[in-house]
Design a protein around this motif. Sequence first.
Motif, PDB file in Angstrom:
ATOM      1  N   THR A 178       0.835  -1.296   0.043  1.00 54.12           N
ATOM      2  CA  THR A 178       0.070  -0.111  -0.110  1.00 54.12           C
ATOM      3  C   THR A 178       0.870   1.119  -0.080  1.00 54.12           C
ATOM      4  O   THR A 178       0.666   2.196  -0.647  1.00 54.12           O
ATOM      5  N   VAL A 179       1.671   1.155   0.755  1.00 57.39           N
ATOM      6  CA  VAL A 179       2.575   2.366   0.868  1.00 57.39           C
ATOM      7  C   VAL A 179       3.455   2.637  -0.552  1.00 57.39           C
ATOM      8  O   VAL A 179       3.482   3.797  -1.006  1.00 57.39           O
TER       9      VAL A 179
ATOM     10  N   ILE B  68      10.364   2.276  10.205  1.00 60.21           N
ATOM     11  CA  ILE B  68      10.006   3.737   9.717  1.00 60.21           C
ATOM     12  C   ILE B  68       8.768   4.006  10.140  1.00 60.21           C
ATOM     13  O   ILE B  68       7.815   3.468   9.868  1.00 60.21           O
ATOM     14  N   PRO B  69       8.795   5.134  10.973  1.00 61.76           N
ATOM     15  CA  PRO B  69       7.281   5.587  11.454  1.00 61.76           C
ATOM     16  C   PRO B  69       6.542   6.236  10.260  1.00 61.76           C
ATOM     17  O   PRO B  69       6.603   6.685   9.136  1.00 61.76           O
ATOM     18  N   GLY B  70       4.996   6.296  10.632  1.00 59.56           N
ATOM     19  CA  GLY B  70       4.039   7.005   9.724  1.00 59.56           C
ATOM     20  C   GLY B  70       4.016   8.595  10.469  1.00 59.56           C
ATOM     21  O   GLY B  70       4.220   8.673  11.670  1.00 59.56           O
ATOM     22  N   ILE B  71       3.752   9.603   9.504  1.00 57.50           N
ATOM     23  CA  ILE B  71       3.718  11.009   9.959  1.00 57.50           C
ATOM     24  C   ILE B  71       2.056  11.187   9.868  1.00 57.50           C
ATOM     25  O   ILE B  71       1.547  11.312   8.540  1.00 57.50           O
ATOM     26  N   VAL B  72       1.325  11.556  10.941  1.00 55.60           N
ATOM     27  CA  VAL B  72      -0.117  12.071  10.634  1.00 55.60           C
ATOM     28  C   VAL B  72      -0.030  13.248  10.070  1.00 55.60           C
ATOM     29  O   VAL B  72       0.563  14.334  10.257  1.00 55.60           O
TER      30      VAL B  72
ATOM     31  N   GLY C 272     -13.387   6.712   8.553  1.00 56.39           N
ATOM     32  CA  GLY C 272     -12.609   6.583   9.849  1.00 56.39           C
ATOM     33  C   GLY C 272     -11.242   6.205   9.502  1.00 56.39           C
ATOM     34  O   GLY C 272     -10.485   5.670  10.510  1.00 56.39           O
ATOM     35  N   TYR C 273     -10.633   6.381   8.339  1.00 55.57           N
ATOM     36  CA  TYR C 273      -9.369   6.133   8.005  1.00 55.57           C
ATOM     37  C   TYR C 273      -8.314   7.488   8.541  1.00 55.57           C
ATOM     38  O   TYR C 273      -8.778   8.545   8.326  1.00 55.57           O
ATOM     39  N   VAL C 274      -7.129   7.384   8.697  1.00 52.32           N
ATOM     40  CA  VAL C 274      -6.179   8.338   8.947  1.00 52.32           C
ATOM     41  C   VAL C 274      -5.379   8.571   7.877  1.00 52.32           C
ATOM     42  O   VAL C 274      -4.581   7.505   7.346  1.00 52.32           O
ATOM     43  N   GLN C 275      -4.926   9.811   7.306  1.00 60.60           N
ATOM     44  CA  GLN C 275      -3.909  10.047   6.465  1.00 60.60           C
ATOM     45  C   GLN C 275      -2.679  10.030   7.089  1.00 60.60           C
ATOM     46  O   GLN C 275      -2.492  10.795   8.085  1.00 60.60           O
TER      47      GLN C 275
ATOM     48  N   ALA D 129      -3.241   5.728   3.591  1.00 63.54           N
ATOM     49  CA  ALA D 129      -4.191   5.766   4.749  1.00 63.54           C
ATOM     50  C   ALA D 129      -4.586   4.345   5.402  1.00 63.54           C
ATOM     51  O   ALA D 129      -4.451   3.388   4.776  1.00 63.54           O
ATOM     52  N   LEU D 130      -4.609   4.326   6.749  1.00 62.60           N
ATOM     53  CA  LEU D 130      -5.070   3.210   7.641  1.00 62.60           C
ATOM     54  C   LEU D 130      -6.177   3.451   8.605  1.00 62.60           C
ATOM     55  O   LEU D 130      -6.087   4.721   8.931  1.00 62.60           O
ATOM     56  N   PRO D 131      -6.907   2.568   9.012  1.00 62.00           N
ATOM     57  CA  PRO D 131      -7.833   2.691  10.002  1.00 62.00           C
ATOM     58  C   PRO D 131      -6.903   2.822  11.333  1.00 62.00           C
ATOM     59  O   PRO D 131      -5.857   2.202  11.646  1.00 62.00           O
ATOM     60  N   PRO D 132      -7.439   3.463  12.308  1.00 62.55           N
ATOM     61  CA  PRO D 132      -6.635   3.616  13.812  1.00 62.55           C
ATOM     62  C   PRO D 132      -6.273   2.368  14.251  1.00 62.55           C
ATOM     63  O   PRO D 132      -5.191   2.202  15.061  1.00 62.55           O
ATOM     64  N   LYS D 133      -7.019   1.379  14.323  1.00 61.82           N
ATOM     65  CA  LYS D 133      -6.718   0.106  14.898  1.00 61.82           C
ATOM     66  C   LYS D 133      -5.605  -0.734  14.275  1.00 61.82           C
ATOM     67  O   LYS D 133      -5.090  -1.541  15.028  1.00 61.82           O
ATOM     68  N   ARG D 134      -5.068  -0.246  12.958  1.00 62.28           N
ATOM     69  CA  ARG D 134      -3.860  -0.971  12.425  1.00 62.28           C
ATOM     70  C   ARG D 134      -2.546  -0.020  12.608  1.00 62.28           C
ATOM     71  O   ARG D 134      -1.589  -0.423  12.286  1.00 62.28           O
ATOM     72  N   ILE D 135      -2.797   1.248  13.475  1.00 64.13           N
ATOM     73  CA  ILE D 135      -1.588   2.060  13.830  1.00 64.13           C
ATOM     74  C   ILE D 135      -1.219   1.748  15.156  1.00 64.13           C
ATOM     75  O   ILE D 135      -1.975   1.629  16.199  1.00 64.13           O
TER      76      ILE D 135
END
Length: 249
Positions: free
Chosen positions: A15-16, A42-46, A56-59, A78-84
């Motif tokens: 996906t990335v 490698i982290p994600g940056i909100v 419900g997804y987060v960019q 983008a991912l739903p919060p439960k996967r972060i």
Amino acid sequence: MVEFSVEERLRSAETVCRGLLVPFRQPALEQRAHRAFAADAIPGIVCAPKGPLPNGYVQLGVSFPFRDDGARVRALFALPPKRIGKAHSPYDVLGMLRANAFEGAAALIELRALCESHGVEAGLFGSAALQILTGLSYLESRSDVDAVVRPCGVAKLRLVHAGLAALRHDHGRKFDVEVTLPDGIGVKLDELMSSTNTVLGRGIDGVRLLDRAAVVRALDQSEGSSVSDGRITSEESEDGSQSKNAEQG
């Protein structure tokens, strides 16, 4: 910044790669990005949504520790919060910094000490924060240090601003410091310390001009009150007085 579990990195690597920005959509870079995201922490940056998202997804953005033709390779997905996983604020990240952790750490240590000496709480984002969180080669010799400080009185900020000149001289780096206002909007410290009438406010929903005198008043008032969430606008009456704060809550 947010972490991902090992399982999530493997699950989301494809996906990335599909979210690589247009200049980086090349087979070799896609393969490299896939390997890096799957293998490294490698982290994600909100960030603000760049378009419509599933409900419900987060960019999220990803910045990789390598460049293509001089530009940092980046992606959006983008991912739903439960996967972060666990989230880290800029202030959390600076607190994780240890002396001699990597080349360039001394400049960050001195920045933290400068702010602490004047009672200002500082945090890091950008390449410096990514370097601390991952240990990967993000902070280059030419990299700016991107920092943020919490709302506080302008007298304290003026002392920090003066001290930054010595840090720039000693370390040959630019320190780009943003001040968070009581309502969450950010302004550049350099602009705040200038003689301009307006400063540019940056928020998750975009940018707008703010009256600098009103910003100064709001920051000084924040010293004595933890409740100050009125919006600061650049609108003024004919006699130059600041209009009432426009939005509450």
